[in-house]
Design an enzyme around this catalytic site. Structure first.
Site, PDB file in Angstrom:
ATOM      1  N   PRO A  76       0.825  -1.223  -0.020  1.00 60.28           N
ATOM      2  CA  PRO A  76      -0.088   0.218  -0.200  1.00 60.28           C
ATOM      3  C   PRO A  76       0.842   1.213  -0.299  1.00 60.28           C
ATOM      4  CG  PRO A  76      -1.419  -1.602   1.530  1.00 60.28           C
ATOM      5  CD  PRO A  76       0.656  -1.771   1.059  1.00 60.28           C
ATOM      6  N   CYS A  77       0.179   2.398  -0.765  1.00 63.81           N
ATOM      7  CA  CYS A  77       1.266   3.424  -1.279  1.00 63.81           C
ATOM      8  C   CYS A  77       0.670   4.887  -0.762  1.00 63.81           C
ATOM      9  CB  CYS A  77       1.532   3.465  -2.641  1.00 63.81           C
ATOM     10  SG  CYS A  77       0.126   3.917  -3.534  1.00 63.81           S
ATOM     11  N   GLN A  78      -0.461   4.649   0.367  1.00 63.92           N
ATOM     12  CA  GLN A  78      -1.206   5.958   0.506  1.00 63.92           C
ATOM     13  C   GLN A  78      -0.234   6.625   1.178  1.00 63.92           C
ATOM     14  OE1 GLN A  78      -2.479   2.354   0.373  1.00 63.92           O
ATOM     15  NE2 GLN A  78      -4.899   3.014  -0.465  1.00 63.92           N
ATOM     16  N   PHE A  80       2.900   6.867   1.700  1.00 60.84           N
ATOM     17  CA  PHE A  80       4.102   7.588   1.015  1.00 60.84           C
ATOM     18  C   PHE A  80       4.088   8.445  -0.679  1.00 60.84           C
ATOM     19  CE2 PHE A  80       5.130   3.287   2.040  1.00 60.84           C
ATOM     20  CZ  PHE A  80       5.424   3.228   3.455  1.00 60.84           C
TER      21      PHE A  80
END
Length: 450
Positions: A76-78, A80
């Site tokens: 999950p990239c949220q 960053f």
């Protein structure tokens, strides 16, 4: 290429972007994990029920994960992303990287392929990424990484993502770092940590070979079109606020519909010119924040054949690229179309009245008693604006129509299919990386056998 048999696991699986690519190369998925219930339903529909699919990875004992050659995952990239609050490891989602490290430490796969947003490299001055590299090194892996853009791999989407390849017990090879872009800066910082590195054979491609027109559907339901009122207001905003400027070689800005004029507002609210490509969308929507692009193109009155594109309120040229797909349910994805006023079907191009011809920006002729074709009196809008369809969004991520339709037939809603496309990795990019990845496994196998 020749298929190379190998086993892999897919963490944070989503709708199986890694799987769709790796299975074509000879890979066998022996374990997958996904927590979202709608993505889970889609995954099972796509991959024959997927008995190997499990739920929350944080609740799974590493020893219960089957042995495998490759671990893949777009964690999950949220935490960053520039669109989020960028709390990194302070955000609970940021800690999910440690789940990857936990599984890899216990199972020791030969290779890992991880994906995240480009912003990960610079988060917290680079400290977040440096910590990740150090952790991978501590559990036995040498690393290499590269930022790749989906637009260079056969889909018209400007989507920059960082890809990390980690190899177990690989011999250290110094990077030859040149340039001063975000990747070069990150590599210099990582080298200063004295971690083990190696040189992966990254796919090289710098050409854009497809445009939006290549993925647009020929017939689109009216529900995806904006009303005439909303279209008129949007075009009026663009005309009123347009102030020509240029931000980069790739993206041409023609103005902003927001009163603020600094770089932030140009990025968020800016209107992009048709001479460039779409910028990457931020994860925000509504309130007029969505950037826009306009170019008039020709179509017949009443025909919904699209020839342009937009995302999150953007209106994009069909000769350009889609912005990065996000999880915003596609509400702002728009296509612009010009409507020609025509008197008769056989006069679409000429719109002839006697010997006189109408130009695109002129009003239609007044109807007379002999006309039977329903053309109204007065000026015609030159544009129709619509959202991209879920199928078009899936195409922009490299999925097939058959895959999209399988998920649609499984009862997954439009909004969830939009979200799933935005969360996915681009299949084409994974396939391109997967070729040298599989070859590296084959080479190691040959050395071991020899």
């Amino acid at each position: 290429m020749e298929k190379i048999s190998f086993k892999y696991i897919e963490l944070f699986a989503g709708i199986g972007g890694f799987r769709s690519a790796l299975d074509r190369l000879g890979g066998e998925c022996v374990f997958a994990s996904e927590i979202d219930p709608f993505a889970t339903r889609a995954y099972k529909a796509l991959y024959d029920g997927a008995p190997e699919l499990h739920g929350d990875i944080t609740q799974i004992d590493a020893q219960e994960v089957p042995d495998h050659d490759v671990l893949v995952g777009g964690f999950p990239c949220q935490a960053f992303s520039v669109a989020g609050q960028r709390k990194g490891f302070e955000d609970a989602r940021g800690t999910l990287f440690f789940e990857i490290a936990r599984i890899a430490s216990a199972k020791q796969p030969r290779l890992m392929l991880l994906e995240n947003v480009k912003g990960l490299l610079s988060h917290d001055g680079g400290k977040t990424f440096e910590t990740m590299c150090a952790i991978l090194n501590d559990i036995g892996y040498a690393i290499d990484f590269r930022v790749l853009n989906s637009k260079h791999f056969g889909v018209p989407q400007n989507r920059e993502r960082i890809f990390i390849v980690a190899e177990l017990d690989a011999e250290h090879v110094d990077w030859n770092v040149t340039g001063n872009d975000v990747v070069a800066k990150a590599k210099r910082r990582v080298q200063a940590l004295d971690v083990r590195t190696f040189n992966f054979d990254w796919p090289e491609n710098n050409e854009v070979t497809t445009r939006l027109r290549d993925v647009l559907e020929t017939q689109v339901d009216e529900k995806y079109y904006l009303s005439e009122e909303k279209t008129s207001k949007l075009i009026a905003q663009l005309n009123e606020k347009s102030t020509p400027s240029s931000k980069s070689d790739d993206i041409e800005w023609v103005g902003s519909i927001h009163p603020e004029k600094d770089d932030y507002y140009m990025e968020v609210y800016g209107v992009m010119g048709v001479g460039g490509i779409s910028r990457t969308l931020l994860t925000m929507q509504g309130g007029g924040r969505e950037p826009k692009i306009v170019e008039p193109v020709v179509m017949r009155v009443g025909n919904t054949n699209p020839s342009g594109n937009g995302m999150n309120g953007n209106v994009f040229d069909s000769n350009g690229l889609s912005p990065t797909l996000t999880t915003n349910k596609g509400e702002g994805v728009k296509v612009t179309e010009e409507v020609r006023a025509v008197l008769t079907p056989d006069r679409e191009e000429k719109r002839q009245m006697g010997r006189r011809f109408k130009e695109n920006d002129e009003a239609a002729f007044t109807l007379n008693t002999q006309d039977k074709h329903g053309v109204a009196i007065g000026s015609y809008p030159r544009y129709r604006i619509r959202k991209l369809t879920p199928r078009e969004c899936w195409r922009l991520q490299g999925f097939t129509d058959a895959q999209h339709d399988t998920v649609m037939d499984a009862g997954i809603s439009d909004s969830q299919r939009y979200k799933q496309s935005g969360n996915a990795v681009t299949v084409n990019v994974i396939h391109a990386i997967g070729i040298p990845l599989a070859k590296r496994l084959k080479q190691e196998e040959a050395v071991t056998i020899g």
